[in-house]
Scaffold this motif. Structure first.
Motif, PDB file in Angstrom:
ATOM      1  N   ALA A  33     -42.505  73.277  24.896  1.00  0.00           N
ATOM      2  CA  ALA A  33     -43.541  74.225  24.458  1.00  0.00           C
ATOM      3  C   ALA A  33     -43.305  75.593  25.086  1.00  0.00           C
ATOM      4  O   ALA A  33     -43.808  76.600  24.606  1.00  0.00           O
ATOM      5  CB  ALA A  33     -44.930  73.707  24.828  1.00  0.00           C
ATOM      6  N   ALA A  34     -42.532  75.612  26.168  1.00  0.00           N
ATOM      7  CA  ALA A  34     -42.155  76.879  26.813  1.00  0.00           C
ATOM      8  C   ALA A  34     -40.791  76.712  27.440  1.00  0.00           C
ATOM      9  O   ALA A  34     -40.444  75.632  27.918  1.00  0.00           O
ATOM     10  CB  ALA A  34     -43.182  77.271  27.871  1.00  0.00           C
ATOM     11  N   VAL A  35     -40.015  77.777  27.422  1.00  0.00           N
ATOM     12  CA  VAL A  35     -38.709  77.792  28.057  1.00  0.00           C
ATOM     13  C   VAL A  35     -38.653  79.002  28.985  1.00  0.00           C
ATOM     14  O   VAL A  35     -39.284  80.023  28.713  1.00  0.00           O
ATOM     15  CB  VAL A  35     -37.581  77.849  26.984  1.00  0.00           C
ATOM     16  CG1 VAL A  35     -37.694  79.112  26.147  1.00  0.00           C
ATOM     17  CG2 VAL A  35     -36.205  77.765  27.598  1.00  0.00           C
ATOM     18  N   LYS A  36     -37.950  78.863  30.095  1.00  0.00           N
ATOM     19  CA  LYS A  36     -37.762  80.004  30.991  1.00  0.00           C
ATOM     20  C   LYS A  36     -36.550  80.794  30.494  1.00  0.00           C
ATOM     21  O   LYS A  36     -35.436  80.282  30.461  1.00  0.00           O
ATOM     22  CB  LYS A  36     -37.541  79.520  32.425  1.00  0.00           C
ATOM     23  CG  LYS A  36     -37.373  80.631  33.447  1.00  0.00           C
ATOM     24  CD  LYS A  36     -37.093  80.031  34.813  1.00  0.00           C
ATOM     25  CE  LYS A  36     -36.628  81.070  35.804  1.00  0.00           C
ATOM     26  NZ  LYS A  36     -36.207  80.452  37.074  1.00  0.00           N
ATOM     27  N   GLU A  37     -36.815  82.035  30.097  1.00  0.00           N
ATOM     28  CA  GLU A  37     -35.772  82.860  29.489  1.00  0.00           C
ATOM     29  C   GLU A  37     -35.950  84.302  29.951  1.00  0.00           C
ATOM     30  O   GLU A  37     -37.038  84.875  29.774  1.00  0.00           O
ATOM     31  CB  GLU A  37     -35.911  82.775  27.965  1.00  0.00           C
ATOM     32  CG  GLU A  37     -34.671  82.995  27.182  1.00  0.00           C
ATOM     33  CD  GLU A  37     -34.898  82.628  25.717  1.00  0.00           C
ATOM     34  OE1 GLU A  37     -35.623  83.370  25.033  1.00  0.00           O
ATOM     35  OE2 GLU A  37     -34.379  81.588  25.272  1.00  0.00           O
ATOM     36  N   ASN A  38     -34.905  84.871  30.519  1.00  0.00           N
ATOM     37  CA  ASN A  38     -34.988  86.263  31.003  1.00  0.00           C
ATOM     38  C   ASN A  38     -36.195  86.491  31.911  1.00  0.00           C
ATOM     39  O   ASN A  38     -36.935  87.465  31.758  1.00  0.00           O
ATOM     40  CB  ASN A  38     -35.030  87.242  29.821  1.00  0.00           C
ATOM     41  CG  ASN A  38     -33.788  87.134  28.951  1.00  0.00           C
ATOM     42  OD1 ASN A  38     -32.689  86.922  29.463  1.00  0.00           O
ATOM     43  ND2 ASN A  38     -33.955  87.238  27.643  1.00  0.00           N
ATOM     44  N   HIS A  39     -36.417  85.545  32.824  1.00  0.00           N
ATOM     45  CA  HIS A  39     -37.483  85.648  33.822  1.00  0.00           C
ATOM     46  C   HIS A  39     -38.889  85.691  33.212  1.00  0.00           C
ATOM     47  O   HIS A  39     -39.804  86.292  33.768  1.00  0.00           O
ATOM     48  CB  HIS A  39     -37.266  86.867  34.731  1.00  0.00           C
ATOM     49  CG  HIS A  39     -35.901  86.886  35.352  1.00  0.00           C
ATOM     50  ND1 HIS A  39     -35.495  85.946  36.270  1.00  0.00           N
ATOM     51  CD2 HIS A  39     -34.847  87.704  35.152  1.00  0.00           C
ATOM     52  CE1 HIS A  39     -34.237  86.191  36.630  1.00  0.00           C
ATOM     53  NE2 HIS A  39     -33.818  87.245  35.962  1.00  0.00           N
ATOM     54  N   GLU A  40     -39.040  85.053  32.050  1.00  0.00           N
ATOM     55  CA  GLU A  40     -40.396  84.922  31.493  1.00  0.00           C
ATOM     56  C   GLU A  40     -40.484  83.652  30.657  1.00  0.00           C
ATOM     57  O   GLU A  40     -39.474  83.009  30.360  1.00  0.00           O
ATOM     58  CB  GLU A  40     -40.771  86.158  30.660  1.00  0.00           C
ATOM     59  CG  GLU A  40     -39.880  86.410  29.457  1.00  0.00           C
ATOM     60  CD  GLU A  40     -40.329  87.629  28.659  1.00  0.00           C
ATOM     61  OE1 GLU A  40     -41.054  88.469  29.216  1.00  0.00           O
ATOM     62  OE2 GLU A  40     -39.947  87.718  27.487  1.00  0.00           O
ATOM     63  N   LEU A  41     -41.722  83.289  30.290  1.00  0.00           N
ATOM     64  CA  LEU A  41     -41.937  82.107  29.458  1.00  0.00           C
ATOM     65  C   LEU A  41     -41.828  82.509  27.992  1.00  0.00           C
ATOM     66  O   LEU A  41     -42.438  83.485  27.559  1.00  0.00           O
ATOM     67  CB  LEU A  41     -43.319  81.509  29.732  1.00  0.00           C
ATOM     68  CG  LEU A  41     -43.545  80.896  31.120  1.00  0.00           C
ATOM     69  CD1 LEU A  41     -44.999  80.485  31.273  1.00  0.00           C
ATOM     70  CD2 LEU A  41     -42.632  79.697  31.363  1.00  0.00           C
ATOM     71  N   ALA A  42     -41.056  81.741  27.234  1.00  0.00           N
ATOM     72  CA  ALA A  42     -40.860  82.044  25.821  1.00  0.00           C
ATOM     73  C   ALA A  42     -40.899  80.747  25.011  1.00  0.00           C
ATOM     74  O   ALA A  42     -40.937  79.651  25.570  1.00  0.00           O
ATOM     75  CB  ALA A  42     -39.521  82.751  25.627  1.00  0.00           C
ATOM     76  N   ILE A  43     -40.887  80.885  23.697  1.00  0.00           N
ATOM     77  CA  ILE A  43     -40.837  79.720  22.812  1.00  0.00           C
ATOM     78  C   ILE A  43     -39.413  79.162  22.815  1.00  0.00           C
ATOM     79  O   ILE A  43     -38.448  79.916  22.712  1.00  0.00           O
ATOM     80  CB  ILE A  43     -41.246  80.118  21.376  1.00  0.00           C
ATOM     81  CG1 ILE A  43     -42.729  80.505  21.352  1.00  0.00           C
ATOM     82  CG2 ILE A  43     -40.981  79.000  20.386  1.00  0.00           C
ATOM     83  CD1 ILE A  43     -43.159  81.180  20.071  1.00  0.00           C
ATOM     84  N   ALA A  44     -39.305  77.866  22.942  1.00  0.00           N
ATOM     85  CA  ALA A  44     -37.984  77.219  22.947  1.00  0.00           C
ATOM     86  C   ALA A  44     -37.454  77.088  21.521  1.00  0.00           C
ATOM     87  O   ALA A  44     -38.146  76.562  20.650  1.00  0.00           O
ATOM     88  CB  ALA A  44     -38.084  75.844  23.598  1.00  0.00           C
ATOM     89  N   ASN A  45     -36.236  77.584  21.291  1.00  0.00           N
ATOM     90  CA  ASN A  45     -35.578  77.453  19.983  1.00  0.00           C
ATOM     91  C   ASN A  45     -36.509  77.721  18.791  1.00  0.00           C
ATOM     92  O   ASN A  45     -36.786  76.818  18.000  1.00  0.00           O
ATOM     93  CB  ASN A  45     -34.993  76.040  19.818  1.00  0.00           C
ATOM     94  CG  ASN A  45     -33.777  75.818  20.668  1.00  0.00           C
ATOM     95  OD1 ASN A  45     -33.001  76.739  20.908  1.00  0.00           O
ATOM     96  ND2 ASN A  45     -33.608  74.603  21.151  1.00  0.00           N
ATOM     97  N   PRO A  46     -36.995  78.965  18.649  1.00  0.00           N
ATOM     98  CA  PRO A  46     -37.921  79.265  17.543  1.00  0.00           C
ATOM     99  C   PRO A  46     -37.374  78.832  16.183  1.00  0.00           C
ATOM    100  O   PRO A  46     -38.127  78.388  15.314  1.00  0.00           O
ATOM    101  CB  PRO A  46     -38.065  80.797  17.603  1.00  0.00           C
ATOM    102  CG  PRO A  46     -37.604  81.208  18.951  1.00  0.00           C
ATOM    103  CD  PRO A  46     -36.681  80.150  19.459  1.00  0.00           C
ATOM    104  N   HIS A  47     -36.042  78.919  16.033  1.00  0.00           N
ATOM    105  CA  HIS A  47     -35.393  78.584  14.772  1.00  0.00           C
ATOM    106  C   HIS A  47     -35.624  77.121  14.380  1.00  0.00           C
ATOM    107  O   HIS A  47     -35.638  76.775  13.195  1.00  0.00           O
ATOM    108  CB  HIS A  47     -33.886  78.868  14.914  1.00  0.00           C
ATOM    109  CG  HIS A  47     -33.105  78.596  13.669  1.00  0.00           C
ATOM    110  ND1 HIS A  47     -33.349  79.238  12.471  1.00  0.00           N
ATOM    111  CD2 HIS A  47     -32.076  77.732  13.413  1.00  0.00           C
ATOM    112  CE1 HIS A  47     -32.510  78.787  11.544  1.00  0.00           C
ATOM    113  NE2 HIS A  47     -31.723  77.872  12.091  1.00  0.00           N
ATOM    114  N   PHE A  48     -35.811  76.255  15.386  1.00  0.00           N
ATOM    115  CA  PHE A  48     -35.977  74.827  15.107  1.00  0.00           C
ATOM    116  C   PHE A  48     -37.428  74.358  15.226  1.00  0.00           C
ATOM    117  O   PHE A  48     -37.711  73.173  15.064  1.00  0.00           O
ATOM    118  CB  PHE A  48     -35.081  73.990  16.030  1.00  0.00           C
ATOM    119  CG  PHE A  48     -33.624  74.130  15.712  1.00  0.00           C
ATOM    120  CD1 PHE A  48     -33.088  73.531  14.588  1.00  0.00           C
ATOM    121  CD2 PHE A  48     -32.787  74.884  16.515  1.00  0.00           C
ATOM    122  CE1 PHE A  48     -31.739  73.659  14.266  1.00  0.00           C
ATOM    123  CE2 PHE A  48     -31.442  75.030  16.216  1.00  0.00           C
ATOM    124  CZ  PHE A  48     -30.917  74.417  15.086  1.00  0.00           C
TER     125      PHE A  48
END
Length: 228
Positions: A181-196
């Motif tokens: 439900a969240a991924v750590k990306e570029n020092h922030e929380l983001a959506i994991a694999n939005p494409h999928f």
């Protein structure tokens, strides 16, 4: 009670990758959250033992959702440690136990028809991976708001990535295990694999829901621990 990360390093398509299943320790009982890809049992066992814990104390496995990198070794764990209790959401349970064809497989088969030629081989391989996953019965089906693990953990429904995805909130630790439900990306929380994501709008809402809980520690399966 505490939560620790289990960094599992592996190679995929010639690239180095790491996933971060979580281990919950409560009164000397262990609960593993997600099980990596197929054949990851030994990798995860080694990491648990390296962290100073014994596999005989593994009591539960919680599955956040049905995806091959989260349930791949679930069958192997249940085979080797038959006493463990497997916990998943009501919705995802249907796919894990084989009662219903998984959403991810349906999505992959639909996408294959429109993939460019150079991606066809990978698409077909991915479908085969999903089809080869062994079904496992679920011991406890949970829903949004359920309290588990001696009432120390609240189940949080976080649909979007898949429709029955759950995350785990630990109020006393100010911590959340996010699954995808969240991924750590570029020092922030983001959506994991939005494409999928099966429903991107719901995935956005679920990410906002987790952020609104104002935890201090977010244990992300991809990217590792994020601390505010």
């Amino acid at each position: 009670m505490k939560i620790i990360e289990l960094p599992i390093e592996f190679e995929f398509n010639g690239q180095k990758n790491t996933i971060y299943p979580s281990l919950i320790i409560l009164n000397n009982e262990l609960t593993l959250v997600d099980t990596g890809y197929a054949n990851f049992l030994t990798l995860i066992e080694n990491e648990i033992i390296k962290s100073g814990y014994e596999m005989k104390n593994l009591k539960n496995i919680i599955i956040t959702h049905y995806d091959d990198d989260h349930i791949g070794s679930l069958y192997d764990f249940k085979e080797k440690y038959p006493w463990i209790s497997i916990i998943a959401s009501e919705i995802e349970s249907k796919y894990i136990c084989g009662e219903k064809k998984s959403e991810r497989l349906v999505q992959a088969e639909e996408m294959l028809e429109n993939l460019p030629d150079e991606e066809q081989e990978f698409g077909a391989w991915f479908i085969q991976q999903l089809k080869s996953l062994k079904h496992v019965p679920i011991d406890r089906k949970v829903q949004d708001g359920d309290m588990i693990l001696n009432n120390k953990c609240r189940v949080v429904a976080t649909p979007g990535h898949t429709s029955g995805h759950i995350s785990l909130y630990f109020p006393s630790l100010k911590s959340i295990i996010t699954g995808d439900a969240a991924v750590k990306e570029n020092h922030e929380l983001a959506i994991a694999n939005p494409h999928f994501c099966l429903n991107l709008e719901k995935a956005k809402q679920s990410l906002a829901k987790l952020k609104n809980l104002k935890a201090e520690h977010y244990y992300c399966y991809h990217g590792g621990k994020f601390t505010f």
